[in-house]
Enzyme design. Sequence first.
Site, PDB file in Angstrom:
ATOM      1  N   THR A 135       0.788  -1.016   0.008  1.00  0.00           N
ATOM      2  CA  THR A 135      -0.077  -0.036  -0.030  1.00  0.00           C
ATOM      3  C   THR A 135       0.814   1.119  -0.010  1.00  0.00           C
ATOM      4  OG1 THR A 135      -1.486   1.237   1.458  1.00  0.00           O
ATOM      5  CG2 THR A 135      -0.113  -0.320   2.373  1.00  0.00           C
ATOM      6  N   ASP A 136       0.358   2.281  -0.546  1.00  0.00           N
ATOM      7  CA  ASP A 136       0.995   3.567  -0.396  1.00  0.00           C
ATOM      8  C   ASP A 136       1.177   4.127   0.920  1.00  0.00           C
ATOM      9  OD1 ASP A 136      -1.617   4.212   0.043  1.00  0.00           O
ATOM     10  OD2 ASP A 136      -1.907   5.898  -1.671  1.00  0.00           O
ATOM     11  N   GLU A 137       0.453   3.408   2.009  1.00  0.00           N
ATOM     12  CA  GLU A 137       0.297   4.019   3.447  1.00  0.00           C
ATOM     13  C   GLU A 137       1.670   3.882   4.030  1.00  0.00           C
ATOM     14  OE1 GLU A 137      -3.044   3.546   6.065  1.00  0.00           O
ATOM     15  OE2 GLU A 137      -4.522   3.573   4.370  1.00  0.00           O
ATOM     16  N   TYR A 161      -1.741  -0.443  11.268  1.00  0.00           N
ATOM     17  CA  TYR A 161      -1.953  -1.154   9.807  1.00  0.00           C
ATOM     18  C   TYR A 161      -0.685  -0.901   8.907  1.00  0.00           C
ATOM     19  CZ  TYR A 161      -3.270  -1.489   4.891  1.00  0.00           C
ATOM     20  OH  TYR A 161      -3.452  -1.806   3.465  1.00  0.00           O
ATOM     21  N   LYS A 165       2.183  -3.385   7.634  1.00  0.00           N
ATOM     22  CA  LYS A 165       2.326  -3.653   5.942  1.00  0.00           C
ATOM     23  C   LYS A 165       3.851  -3.143   5.531  1.00  0.00           C
ATOM     24  CE  LYS A 165      -0.015  -4.692   3.079  1.00  0.00           C
ATOM     25  NZ  LYS A 165      -0.566  -5.856   2.463  1.00  0.00           N
TER      26      LYS A 165
HETATM   27  P1  NAD Z   1     -10.017  -7.126   2.378  1.00  0.00           P
HETATM   28  O1  NAD Z   1     -10.036  -6.812   3.926  1.00  0.00           O
HETATM   29  O2  NAD Z   1     -11.359  -6.769   1.716  1.00  0.00           O
HETATM   30  O3  NAD Z   1      -9.679  -8.487   2.184  1.00  0.00           O
HETATM   31  C1  NAD Z   1      -8.698  -9.101   2.756  1.00  0.00           C
HETATM   32  C2  NAD Z   1      -8.727 -10.603   2.620  1.00  0.00           C
HETATM   33  O4  NAD Z   1      -7.769 -11.325   3.118  1.00  0.00           O
HETATM   34  C3  NAD Z   1     -10.231 -11.283   3.128  1.00  0.00           C
HETATM   35  O5  NAD Z   1     -11.004 -12.048   2.357  1.00  0.00           O
HETATM   36  C4  NAD Z   1      -9.751 -11.940   4.331  1.00  0.00           C
HETATM   37  O6  NAD Z   1     -10.780 -12.810   4.635  1.00  0.00           O
HETATM   38  C5  NAD Z   1      -8.535 -12.483   3.934  1.00  0.00           C
HETATM   39  N1  NAD Z   1      -7.688 -12.900   5.038  1.00  0.00           N
HETATM   40  C6  NAD Z   1      -7.363 -12.067   6.191  1.00  0.00           C
HETATM   41  N2  NAD Z   1      -6.532 -12.494   7.097  1.00  0.00           N
HETATM   42  C7  NAD Z   1      -6.193 -13.905   6.362  1.00  0.00           C
HETATM   43  C8  NAD Z   1      -5.337 -14.796   7.057  1.00  0.00           C
HETATM   44  N3  NAD Z   1      -4.620 -14.696   8.033  1.00  0.00           N
HETATM   45  N4  NAD Z   1      -5.215 -15.934   5.949  1.00  0.00           N
HETATM   46  C9  NAD Z   1      -5.714 -16.000   4.952  1.00  0.00           C
HETATM   47  N5  NAD Z   1      -6.675 -15.107   4.621  1.00  0.00           N
HETATM   48  C10 NAD Z   1      -7.036 -13.792   5.352  1.00  0.00           C
HETATM   49  O7  NAD Z   1      -8.673  -6.239   1.660  1.00  0.00           O
HETATM   50  P2  NAD Z   1      -8.420  -5.356   0.427  1.00  0.00           P
HETATM   51  O8  NAD Z   1      -8.986  -4.087   0.497  1.00  0.00           O
HETATM   52  O9  NAD Z   1      -8.870  -6.427  -0.732  1.00  0.00           O
HETATM   53  O10 NAD Z   1      -6.979  -5.363   0.472  1.00  0.00           O
HETATM   54  C11 NAD Z   1      -6.040  -6.599  -0.216  1.00  0.00           C
HETATM   55  C12 NAD Z   1      -4.633  -6.254  -0.284  1.00  0.00           C
HETATM   56  O11 NAD Z   1      -4.279  -5.138  -0.892  1.00  0.00           O
HETATM   57  C13 NAD Z   1      -4.016  -5.912   1.494  1.00  0.00           C
HETATM   58  O12 NAD Z   1      -2.785  -6.685   1.388  1.00  0.00           O
HETATM   59  C14 NAD Z   1      -4.011  -4.473   1.432  1.00  0.00           C
HETATM   60  O13 NAD Z   1      -2.870  -4.145   2.527  1.00  0.00           O
HETATM   61  C15 NAD Z   1      -3.650  -4.172  -0.037  1.00  0.00           C
HETATM   62  N6  NAD Z   1      -4.409  -2.837  -0.550  1.00  0.00           N
HETATM   63  C16 NAD Z   1      -5.400  -2.350  -0.373  1.00  0.00           C
HETATM   64  C17 NAD Z   1      -5.906  -1.057  -0.831  1.00  0.00           C
HETATM   65  C18 NAD Z   1      -7.291  -0.900  -0.758  1.00  0.00           C
HETATM   66  O14 NAD Z   1      -7.759   0.596  -1.175  1.00  0.00           O
HETATM   67  N7  NAD Z   1      -8.365  -1.369  -0.207  1.00  0.00           N
HETATM   68  C19 NAD Z   1      -5.160  -0.237  -1.421  1.00  0.00           C
HETATM   69  C20 NAD Z   1      -3.463  -0.643  -1.420  1.00  0.00           C
HETATM   70  C21 NAD Z   1      -3.071  -2.065  -1.168  1.00  0.00           C
HETATM   71  O1  DAU Z   2      -4.309   4.070   0.721  1.00  0.00           O
HETATM   72  C1  DAU Z   2      -4.276   2.353   0.478  1.00  0.00           C
HETATM   73  C2  DAU Z   2      -4.997   2.451   1.711  1.00  0.00           C
HETATM   74  O2  DAU Z   2      -6.637   2.688   1.478  1.00  0.00           O
HETATM   75  C3  DAU Z   2      -5.167   0.544   2.040  1.00  0.00           C
HETATM   76  O3  DAU Z   2      -3.929   0.067   2.158  1.00  0.00           O
HETATM   77  C4  DAU Z   2      -6.066   0.366   3.160  1.00  0.00           C
HETATM   78  O4  DAU Z   2      -6.539  -1.019   3.147  1.00  0.00           O
HETATM   79  C5  DAU Z   2      -7.530   0.720   2.693  1.00  0.00           C
HETATM   80  O5  DAU Z   2      -8.567   0.544   3.676  1.00  0.00           O
HETATM   81  C6  DAU Z   2      -7.471   2.213   2.365  1.00  0.00           C
HETATM   82  O6  DAU Z   2      -7.201   3.264   3.635  1.00  0.00           O
HETATM   83  P1  DAU Z   2      -7.908   4.592   4.120  1.00  0.00           P
HETATM   84  O7  DAU Z   2      -7.785   4.755   5.416  1.00  0.00           O
HETATM   85  O8  DAU Z   2      -7.484   5.482   3.395  1.00  0.00           O
HETATM   86  O9  DAU Z   2      -9.436   3.939   3.871  1.00  0.00           O
HETATM   87  P2  DAU Z   2     -10.883   4.484   4.616  1.00  0.00           P
HETATM   88  O10 DAU Z   2     -11.834   4.092   3.339  1.00  0.00           O
HETATM   89  O11 DAU Z   2     -10.835   3.771   5.727  1.00  0.00           O
HETATM   90  O12 DAU Z   2     -10.881   5.904   4.661  1.00  0.00           O
HETATM   91  C7  DAU Z   2     -10.666   6.743   3.603  1.00  0.00           C
HETATM   92  C8  DAU Z   2     -10.598   8.293   3.980  1.00  0.00           C
HETATM   93  O13 DAU Z   2     -11.752   8.598   4.614  1.00  0.00           O
HETATM   94  C9  DAU Z   2      -9.653   8.207   5.455  1.00  0.00           C
HETATM   95  O14 DAU Z   2      -9.155   9.839   5.148  1.00  0.00           O
HETATM   96  C10 DAU Z   2     -10.500   8.382   6.286  1.00  0.00           C
HETATM   97  C11 DAU Z   2     -11.914   8.774   5.998  1.00  0.00           C
HETATM   98  N1  DAU Z   2     -12.877   8.377   6.590  1.00  0.00           N
HETATM   99  C12 DAU Z   2     -13.373   7.014   6.573  1.00  0.00           C
HETATM  100  C13 DAU Z   2     -14.512   6.473   7.072  1.00  0.00           C
HETATM  101  C14 DAU Z   2     -14.446   4.959   7.129  1.00  0.00           C
HETATM  102  C15 DAU Z   2     -14.165   9.113   7.144  1.00  0.00           C
HETATM  103  O15 DAU Z   2     -14.038  10.274   6.879  1.00  0.00           O
HETATM  104  N2  DAU Z   2     -15.138   8.618   7.428  1.00  0.00           N
HETATM  105  C16 DAU Z   2     -15.504   7.218   7.551  1.00  0.00           C
HETATM  106  O16 DAU Z   2     -16.598   6.724   8.106  1.00  0.00           O
END
Ligand code: NAD
Ligand code: DAU
Length: 368
Positions: A135-137, A161, A165
């Site tokens: 992730t970019d985080e 988190y 990562k």
């Molecule tokens: P998500 O939470 O929707 O899905 C995660 C999945 O992993 C789930 O299906 C969960 O059951 C499974 N899981 C969790 N723990 C596990 C374990 N111990 N063993 C096997 N499976 C397990 O997450 P996502 O948003 O789909 O993110 C997927 C990946 O992409 C993550 O590594 C996250 O850090 C990365 N990522 C997410 C975003 C985003 O915007 N959501 C952006 C950049 C990177």
């Molecule tokens: O940048 C990549 C990341 O993006 C991934 O690595 C994470 O897995 C993914 O969950 C996401 O993280 P964020 O914290 O950016 O996403 P989230 O949707 O939780 O929140 C987006 C923004 O909105 C953040 O600045 C927090 C804000 N927010 C979020 C929620 C859930 C609110 O203001 N209100 C809310 O209820």
Amino acid sequence: MSKVLLVTGAAGFIGANFVHYWMEKYPEDRVVGLDALTYAGNIANLDSVKNKSNFLFVHANILDQDTIESLLRSEKVDTLVHFAAESHVDRSISGPDAFLETNIMGTHSLLKAAKKVWLDEALNPLNHRFHHVSTDEVYGTLKPNDPPFSETTPYAPNSPYSASKAASDHLVRSYHHTYGLQVTTSNCSNNYGPFHFPEKLIPLVITNILFDKALPIYGDGQQIRDWLYVSDHAYGIDLILGKGEVGETYNIGGINEWANIDIVKLICKLMDESFKQNSELKDRFPSAIAAMNGNSESLITFVKDRPGHDRRYAIDPKKANEVLGYVPKDSFETGIKKTLDWYLSNESWWKSVMDGSYQEWVSKQYGE
Ligand code: NAD
Ligand code: DAU
């Protein structure tokens, strides 16, 4: 040559979208989808592929190294794409342990299994790939005029988190440097699209509008995120697997920065328009303010800020563009429209994932 993929986290948001993307584009490949099915994993996300002869679902935890090793051997896996993670920042603040276990120890368990089977047992020393999805985080937070994150930006994770990562990224790097495991890593910006769990901002806002619930905006709502349609993340990983150099990392993003408050207002506007254009929505969601010709924006409620909230993320995708030819296929306009349509057409999906344990967590979070 056809591939055999092991996709961890296959039943989660991005993992499931990746499996759909891959199986449609490469029907000759075999895909093994593995998932522990935590609250965020949903087997229904894989409904459209589960009966295909070239797909196998395995319900397992990535911490179970023996099972991973057995799968690598029996399925002759050559490509491991690692999505499985605890992914929600707010949950990492209220309960960090699961993040360390899955994101750090879980990634290490996969690395150990891959090293043992592919290198030590010499089952595939030359033609394997371990792709780690990050992730970019991990880069921390940006000031308004800072340049976006590049692959050389120093790591400065701010939440449990992102720290977990970052640790996993370093372990992946070390297994390449020390043992010669063929790894690549991608660091992507915020994804949105189908199957996005409704605890995250965009699906939360869509579903709350439909139920006339408050739209919680943390702090002043001026935090910035860089949004990418989820299949463009899958496309970026596809290019890295095909053309990426072993040992390298690639930032994936679409140059699409939005302040949270602006994106929430945009969703409100698009939802109000959908209700005006489609009268059936009024019957399906009678309590929505948009069903009474009201303005969904009135649901916006400023709430206490997320502790340690990162102010701005932005990805510089220059390396992926220049080296891999990466250009996202969806604009924000097409991506957000597809996303809204998907949520409006898949009410049973999001209702089913918002079950007891999810509601319990929401109550704790907001004291509802
Ligand atoms: P998500 O939470 O929707 O899905 C995660 C999945 O992993 C789930 O299906 C969960 O059951 C499974 N899981 C969790 N723990 C596990 C374990 N111990 N063993 C096997 N499976 C397990 O997450 P996502 O948003 O789909 O993110 C997927 C990946 O992409 C993550 O590594 C996250 O850090 C990365 N990522 C997410 C975003 C985003 O915007 N959501 C952006 C950049 C990177
Ligand atoms: O940048 C990549 C990341 O993006 C991934 O690595 C994470 O897995 C993914 O969950 C996401 O993280 P964020 O914290 O950016 O996403 P989230 O949707 O939780 O929140 C987006 C923004 O909105 C953040 O600045 C927090 C804000 N927010 C979020 C929620 C859930 C609110 O203001 N209100 C809310 O209820």
